[in-house]
Design an enzyme around this catalytic site. Structure first.
Site, PDB file in Angstrom:
ATOM      1  N   LYS A   1       0.820  -1.216   0.000  1.00 32.47           N
ATOM      2  CA  LYS A   1       0.000   0.000   0.000  1.00 32.47           C
ATOM      3  C   LYS A   1       0.854   1.267   0.000  1.00 32.47           C
ATOM      4  O   LYS A   1       0.414   2.303  -0.489  1.00 32.47           O
ATOM      5  CB  LYS A   1      -0.944   0.027   1.204  1.00 32.47           C
ATOM      6  CG  LYS A   1      -1.798  -1.214   1.391  1.00 32.47           C
ATOM      7  CD  LYS A   1      -2.592  -1.570   0.155  1.00 32.47           C
ATOM      8  CE  LYS A   1      -3.576  -2.705   0.358  1.00 32.47           C
ATOM      9  NZ  LYS A   1      -2.980  -4.010   0.735  1.00 32.47           N
TER      10      LYS A   1
ATOM     11  N   TYR B   1     -12.206 -14.715   4.166  1.00 33.89           N
ATOM     12  CA  TYR B   1     -11.192 -13.665   4.315  1.00 33.89           C
ATOM     13  C   TYR B   1     -10.716 -13.617   5.772  1.00 33.89           C
ATOM     14  O   TYR B   1     -11.530 -13.627   6.691  1.00 33.89           O
ATOM     15  CB  TYR B   1     -11.786 -12.293   3.933  1.00 33.89           C
ATOM     16  CG  TYR B   1     -10.846 -11.155   4.272  1.00 33.89           C
ATOM     17  CD1 TYR B   1      -9.763 -10.867   3.444  1.00 33.89           C
ATOM     18  CD2 TYR B   1     -11.008 -10.404   5.430  1.00 33.89           C
ATOM     19  CE1 TYR B   1      -8.873  -9.843   3.762  1.00 33.89           C
ATOM     20  CE2 TYR B   1     -10.130  -9.381   5.762  1.00 33.89           C
ATOM     21  CZ  TYR B   1      -9.067  -9.104   4.934  1.00 33.89           C
ATOM     22  OH  TYR B   1      -8.187  -8.111   5.246  1.00 33.89           O
TER      23      TYR B   1
ATOM     24  N   TYR C   1      -2.779 -12.651   3.845  1.00 38.19           N
ATOM     25  CA  TYR C   1      -2.447 -12.346   2.449  1.00 38.19           C
ATOM     26  C   TYR C   1      -1.302 -13.208   1.900  1.00 38.19           C
ATOM     27  O   TYR C   1      -1.518 -14.155   1.157  1.00 38.19           O
ATOM     28  CB  TYR C   1      -2.098 -10.858   2.310  1.00 38.19           C
ATOM     29  CG  TYR C   1      -3.274  -9.939   2.487  1.00 38.19           C
ATOM     30  CD1 TYR C   1      -4.159  -9.702   1.447  1.00 38.19           C
ATOM     31  CD2 TYR C   1      -3.510  -9.299   3.699  1.00 38.19           C
ATOM     32  CE1 TYR C   1      -5.240  -8.860   1.587  1.00 38.19           C
ATOM     33  CE2 TYR C   1      -4.604  -8.457   3.863  1.00 38.19           C
ATOM     34  CZ  TYR C   1      -5.457  -8.231   2.800  1.00 38.19           C
ATOM     35  OH  TYR C   1      -6.530  -7.407   2.952  1.00 38.19           O
TER      36      TYR C   1
HETATM   37  C1  LIG Z   1      -3.724  -5.246   0.625  1.00 35.55           C
HETATM   38  C2  LIG Z   1      -2.808  -6.372   0.581  1.00 35.55           C
HETATM   39  C3  LIG Z   1      -2.759  -7.224  -0.522  1.00 35.55           C
HETATM   40  C4  LIG Z   1      -3.690  -7.141  -1.695  1.00 35.55           C
HETATM   41  O1  LIG Z   1      -3.492  -6.022  -2.495  1.00 35.55           O
HETATM   42  P1  LIG Z   1      -4.752  -5.401  -3.245  1.00 35.55           P
HETATM   43  O2  LIG Z   1      -4.238  -4.269  -4.016  1.00 35.55           O
HETATM   44  O3  LIG Z   1      -5.710  -5.013  -2.156  1.00 35.55           O
HETATM   45  O4  LIG Z   1      -5.343  -6.468  -4.088  1.00 35.55           O
HETATM   46  C5  LIG Z   1      -1.831  -8.236  -0.522  1.00 35.55           C
HETATM   47  N1  LIG Z   1      -1.004  -8.425   0.524  1.00 35.55           N
HETATM   48  C6  LIG Z   1      -1.028  -7.634   1.608  1.00 35.55           C
HETATM   49  C7  LIG Z   1      -0.093  -7.921   2.706  1.00 35.55           C
HETATM   50  C8  LIG Z   1      -1.925  -6.578   1.686  1.00 35.55           C
HETATM   51  O5  LIG Z   1      -1.946  -5.802   2.768  1.00 35.55           O
END
Ligand SMILES: *Cc1c(COP(=O)(O)O)cnc(C)c1O
Length: 351
Positions: A60, A271, A297
């Site tokens: 991000k 999720y 994730y």
């Molecule tokens: C937000 C996030 C993702 C996914 O990215 P998106 O752009 O939301 O699809 C993947 N890994 C981590 C650790 C994240 O925080």
């Protein structure tokens, strides 16, 4: 046109796109030699998007580096996410760096907390450490509505809020993320290989959108594969396509929907609920590579990649780039789930 022509053209394009320069780029691209040997091929590399610079890093921050150029004279950043959202922790970190206030909607109920520490440690503790004001609200399924309502309230109080969308996902976030594909093209060329695939976990969508648009310009022979970790592959695919279109239009590049691949079946029960494959891969990577993955994730993403490898999707001599998108702080919120070998806490009733 050769690959390097596309790369150079894209490089020049990116020189003209404004970004704040808060992040430490390029992030490293490193071989995972012990994992590759353990699997008996293909050769797996990791793009360290967990090392984007400050506040514990993550994908991000790269998006924010571009998106926040539009914040103008805002005095406050407003965003939101679940209790252990990496996205809002990175918004809080960026706000601190920029000297802005930060107000975050913390959604409760998208998932059942795996244990008591979930509410206290990891990202939510860092949000407080970085000075954000947290607003606890119930999850309704609408990711952005409560963020907009909070921003309107702050405006009525005389503040100038700038809304960062859920997951920092919008067209400009995807444009920013296309720079990752450019870096992979440059770094893999220097390292002497051509990636056959770029694999990562996909959630709110702008990461995959940026990678897909970027790769189609400067890595046309690399397939971008997004592993759905939301257990909502159709929603993810729809959002990825929408952000890809916006990013391609902004970058003035062609875009073909056929390059969007979202793989279902590796998200576990829901999720934020890790299953056995995720927990096993987190432990494996700790022992083999000292690489910390998270249970929401990156752990699910790599578990998905390993499952595709075991299905025989690639040749043993292929080169695969796995993107470590960050999220390590959430690992601490899920320590109890990691203690068990059977894995998953009960799936949420409400998600
Ligand atoms: C937000 C996030 C993702 C996914 O990215 P998106 O752009 O939301 O699809 C993947 N890994 C981590 C650790 C994240 O925080």
């Amino acid at each position: 046109m050769t690959v390097s022509d596309g790369m150079k053209r894209f490089e020049r394009k990116f020189e003209r796109i404004p970004r704040l320069g808060l992040t430490r780029l390029p992030t490293p691209l490193e071989p995972l030699k012990r994992l590759s040997a353990h699997l008996g091929g293909p050769m797996i590399w990791v793009k360290r998007e967990d090392c984007t610079g400050f506040g514990f890093g993550g994908n991000k921050l790269r998006k924010l580096d571009y998106v926040l150029t539009e914040a103008g004279d805002a005095d406050t950043l407003v965003s939101g996410g679940v209790v252990q959202s990496n996205s809002q922790r990175q918004v809080a970190a960026a706000a601190a760096k920029l000297g802005l206030d930060c107000h975050l909607v913390v959604y409760h109920g998208r998932l059942t907390p795996p244990s008591e520490i979930y509410e206290k440690t990891g990202n939510v503790a860092l949000n407080r450490l970085f000075g954000a004001t947290l607003h606890d609200l119930p999850w309704t399924g609408d990711r952005n509505r409560a963020i907009e309502v909070l921003a309107a309230k702050l405006t009525a109080q005389g503040r100038k809020p700038y809304i960062v969308p859920y997951g920092v996902s919008n067209g400009l976030g995807a444009v920013g993320y296309a720079s990752t594909a450019l870096e992979i093209a440059q770094q893999s060329s220097e390292l002497g290989f051509a990636p056959d695939a770029i694999v990562h976990c996909s959630g709110s969508g702008a990461t995959q959108a940026g990678l897909a648009v970027g790769a189609s310009v400067c890595l046309p022979d690399s397939r971008v594969v997004g592993i759905d970790i939301d257990a909502e592959p159709d929603r993810v695919r729809g959002d990825v396509i929408a952000y890809s279109r916006e990013a391609a239009a902004f970058l003035d590049e062609p875009f073909d929907e056929a390059c969007i691949e979202v793989v279902a079946g590796h998200a576990g029960p829901a999720y934020g609920v890790p299953h056995k494959a995720t927990i096993d891969v987190i432990k494996l990577m700790g022992r083999l590579e000292a690489l910390a993955l998270d249970p929401v994730y990156s752990g699910k993403g790599l578990a998905g990649l390993i499952a595709l490898i075991e299905d025989g999707r690639w040749n043993k001599t292929d080169h695969i780039v796995f993107i470590h998108t960050g999220g390590e702080p959430a690992l601490f919120a899920y320590l109890d789930a990691l203690e068990t070998d059977t894995g998953a806490p009960p799936a949420s009733a409400d998600s």
